[in-house]
Every structure is written in structure tokens, then in C-alpha cells.
Design an enzyme around this catalytic site. Structure first.
Site, PDB file in Angstrom:
ATOM      1  N   GLU A 205      -9.255  -1.079  11.167  1.00 16.52           N
ATOM      2  CA  GLU A 205      -9.789  -2.271  11.825  1.00 16.52           C
ATOM      3  C   GLU A 205     -10.448  -1.878  13.132  1.00 16.52           C
ATOM      4  O   GLU A 205      -9.899  -1.094  13.910  1.00 16.52           O
ATOM      5  CB  GLU A 205      -8.690  -3.297  12.112  1.00 16.52           C
ATOM      6  CG  GLU A 205      -8.125  -3.999  10.899  1.00 16.52           C
ATOM      7  CD  GLU A 205      -7.112  -5.078  11.294  1.00 16.52           C
ATOM      8  OE1 GLU A 205      -7.165  -5.541  12.462  1.00 16.52           O
ATOM      9  OE2 GLU A 205      -6.282  -5.442  10.443  1.00 16.52           O
TER      10      GLU A 205
ATOM     11  N   GLU B 194       0.080  -3.667  10.540  1.00 16.33           N
ATOM     12  CA  GLU B 194       0.382  -3.382  11.944  1.00 16.33           C
ATOM     13  C   GLU B 194       1.873  -3.616  12.181  1.00 16.33           C
ATOM     14  O   GLU B 194       2.277  -4.570  12.859  1.00 16.33           O
ATOM     15  CB  GLU B 194      -0.455  -4.269  12.874  1.00 16.33           C
ATOM     16  CG  GLU B 194      -1.946  -3.971  12.813  1.00 16.33           C
ATOM     17  CD  GLU B 194      -2.793  -4.945  13.627  1.00 16.33           C
ATOM     18  OE1 GLU B 194      -3.960  -4.613  13.902  1.00 16.33           O
ATOM     19  OE2 GLU B 194      -2.291  -6.037  13.980  1.00 16.33           O
TER      20      GLU B 194
END
Length: 382
Positions: free
Chosen positions: A317, A195
Site C-alpha cells: 500500500e 496490518e
């Protein structure tokens, strides 16, 4: 075995054209449906069977089936992989994940506590060995494995000031990782960054700034280039590349760039939607028609962006945190996983090992605490 001339001649005629593919009996693996060859558990020892299959990224992602994250283990922000409360990863754990029907293991890894200083940033051999050992647990079960750079935002800072140093380090780190796994077949997937974002800024989770998004694109670029430059199977291996912060924010989506327009790059996004139910946990209910419409719009946004570009997508995710609401979590998981599959997206559940948060599998007892959720995800992909 008898050693007569007649038998030798017969065997020679029948087997000569297959001689190059012969393997020792004890090291062969069963074939998965569709005649897709699997390779030995330790793929470093054999390069001949590690061909990259001639399938499109979209076909590849569909074949990945349902995924599960080994979260908060090899990706702790510490030298100790048990620092966040999870036990050492064992083969028995991964065997149970595979037995449930999950076909993809996402293996998040933090590297910064296990590498030397500039200019070489040499990764500890023992740490690479651990990563490879866990990956092989999954390969033994004929699973896909995603290896990434995870909680390393402390040095992967997306600013123009830091960019030269960050890019230099990314090149060194990815070159080492890629070389270690170069002979593995395409069941091994690299994910350049988890991320990538500028931590503790107002825009951290809102798509970042124009500078930040540009810097992240540059970081992905040098990472992909470094992987490809190692040669072997890495020249055409599938590589997952995330948006800024792996976000589905409109700015993150619009400024996202595929490095080199590489046909073997797969888009990586994360979406804990809706936020209050999935991540914050302050709204424990889910399942109304309005809830379903809202989530459908989120998926349509992702699909509309990348379908027109012909790009395959992995939802690296997603999940919902525990709020004493098993029925609502199950309803959400069923709807979410189905929405992914209907759009050709591989759903990879985020399991951080914490039964009070995202865990649906108890790594200490090797039991499924929420087997219904696991089954819903797996069954959606079937």
C-alpha cells in the site's frame, strides 16, 4: 478430418510426445512473453498446468510489475461489500485496470462477517465464491492476484492472552482459503495479514510493543504453516508476510521474523510517506529536493534491511490523498514508483474508490480520473 491409416501414423509420430499437454481448444490461454504458461480461468478444474515456476522471489516480484488495490470493496467492515460507497466489483472494472497496464491486483478481504462460530469458523461458501470470482477476473487478464486477511483486527489481537484463540482461528480460516485456491498456479499469492496491530493503543502505528511484535510473528507462523499443510501448489506458493502494522518503523523492522526462514516468503510493507502529504493531507505540496531526500532515506531503510537478507519486498500500500494538488501527486507518484522499481520492490497503489481521497479510477464510470498518475506508476515498472 480424414481418417486414413497414413494420416493416423503421421499424426501419431508427431504428436505422441505432446499428448499429455493437450487441452480443449476453447479453454486454452495465450502465453505471456517469456514462454510462461497461463492456466485456465477456473483453475480448480485443471491441476496439470498449475506448476509453480522455478524463479526466485526477487525475479517473481519484478515480474509482478505495477499493482493496484481493490480497496474498500471486499474488505468493508460490514456484511455488505458496498457499505463504504463502492459498487459491486465487475469484470469490466478489472479489465480496465489491466488495460491500463497494471499487472497485479491486490484483493483485500474481510472475513469475520462471513464465518461461523468456534471451533470450525466455517467461511460462507458464497463469500469464498465471490472472492474467487473476482480473482478470476484478474487471471483472465493474466494478472497476479494477492488475497489476504484484511480488516479483521477485531479478532486478531496481538497479545499473549488472546494468542491461543487467535492462532486457532487463523489456522482454521487459512486452511479453508488455502484449500479453495490450492490448485491455482503461482499467479495467486497469499498475504497472511494486512496490518496486524493492537488497535487503539499508543503504540498502534509506532511499531507496537515487544509483546505485540512477538504475537504478530506467531500469527504469521501459524498462518504460513496452515497454508503449507494444505499441500499441492501451496507447498511452495509465494506468501507475503507483513511487519507489525506493515510498518517501516525501526522496531517493526528489527523484530520481524520470516516464518521457518521460508525461501518463498515475500516481505510486505506499507509506507504512506511523507505522512502529512500522503495520508493526512494537511501539506498538499511535494517535490523539493528536501522532499526527495527524505523519501529516498525511507526507501534506503527498507532496502538496506531486506537486501542484506536476500528478501524480496512488495510495497502493498502507498499513495497520496486528494488535496486539489494533481501536479504534486503526479510528481510524488513518479518519484515513489521509480524508487520502488530501482530497488526491486513491487509498488501497489492503494485505491479506496473515493475520488476525494486515494482513488485514481472511477469504478462507476470505468474511467481514469487521474490517468497521468496511473501511467506514471505503470511506466516506472516498464
Amino acid at each position: 478430418m480424414k481418417n486414413t491409416i497414413l494420416i493416423s501414423l503421421v499424426l501419431s509420430l508427431k504428436l505422441c510426445c505432446f499428448w499429455g499437454c493437450a487441452q480443449k481448444e476453447e479453454s486454452t490461454k495465450d502465453k505471456i512473453p517469456g514462454a510462461i504458461d497461463m492456466v485456465e480461468t477456473d483453475k480448480r478444474d485443471d491441476t496439470e498446468n498449475n506448476d509453480i515456476r522455478k524463479i526466485t522471489p526477487k525475479e517473481f516480484v519484478i515480474d509482478m510489475g505495477a499493482g493496484w488495490n481493490l480497496g474498500n470493496a471486499m474488505d468493508t467492515e460490514s456484511e455488505d461489500e458496498t457499505a463504504w460507497g463502492n459498487p459491486i466489483t465487475t469484470k469490466e472494472m478489472i479489465d480496465e485496470i489491466a488495460k491500463k497496464g497494471f499487472k497485479t491486483l491486490r484483493l483485500p478481504v474481510t472475513w469475520r462477517f462471513h464465518m461461523g462460530p468456534a471451533p470450525d469458523y466455517e467461511i460462507e461458501k458464497e463469500w469464498l465464491d465471490k472472492v474467487e470470482k473476482i480473482a478470476n477476473y484478474a487471471f483472465d487478464n493474466k494478472m497476479y492476484v494477492i488475497v489476504n486477511i484484511h480488516h479483521d483486527e477485531a479478532w486478531i489481537i496481538p497479545t499473549y492472552e488472546k494468542a491461543p484463540t487467535v492462532k486457532s482461528q487463523l489456522i482454521k480460516v487459512w486452511t479453508q482459503i488455502a484449500n479453495r485456491f490450492k490448485t491455482y498456479d503461482d499467479y495467486l499469492i497469499f498475504e497472511t495479514l494486512n496490518e496486524p496491530r493492537h488497535e487503539e493503543t499508543p503504540e498502534e502505528w509506532d511499531g507496537g510493543t515487544a509483546e505485540g511484535r512477538d504475537a504478530v510473528n506467531q500469527y504469521h507462523q501459524v498462518s504460513v504453516d496452515a497454508i503449507r499443510a494444505t499441500g499441492g501448489n501451496n507447498t511452495s506458493r509465494k506468501i507475503m508476510v507483513s511487519t507489525y502494522a506493515a510498518s517501516t518503523n525501526s522496531n517493526a523492522l528489527s523484530d520481524y521474523i520470516i516464518p521457518n526462514d521460508d525461501e518463498n516468503v515475500i516481505v510486505s510493507v506499507h509506507s504512506y510517506s511523507p505522512y502529512l502529504f500522503c495520508l493526512e493531507g494537511t501539506d498538499p505540496t511535494w517535490g523539493t529536493e528536501a522532499d526527495k531526500t527524505e523519501l529516498t532515506q525511507e526507501f534506503n531503510k527498507i532496502h538496506d534491511k531486506f537486501e542484506k537478507e536476500g528478501r524480496a519486498v512488495v510495497m502493498g500500500e502507498w499513495g497520496s490523498t486528494f488535496s486539489n494538488n494533481p501536479e504534486d501527486r503526479l510528481a510524488h507518484a513518479e518519484f515513489y514508483a521509480t524508487a520502488c522499481v530501482e530497488r526491486g520492490i513491487c509498488p501497489v497503489w492503494w485505491d479506496n474508490g473515493n475520488l476525494d481521497e486515494f482513488a485514481i479510477f472511477n469504478r462507476n464510470t470505468l474511467e481514469w480520473t487521474y490517468p497521468e498518475i496511473a501511467d506514471a506508476i505503470v511506466n516506472a515498472t516498464k
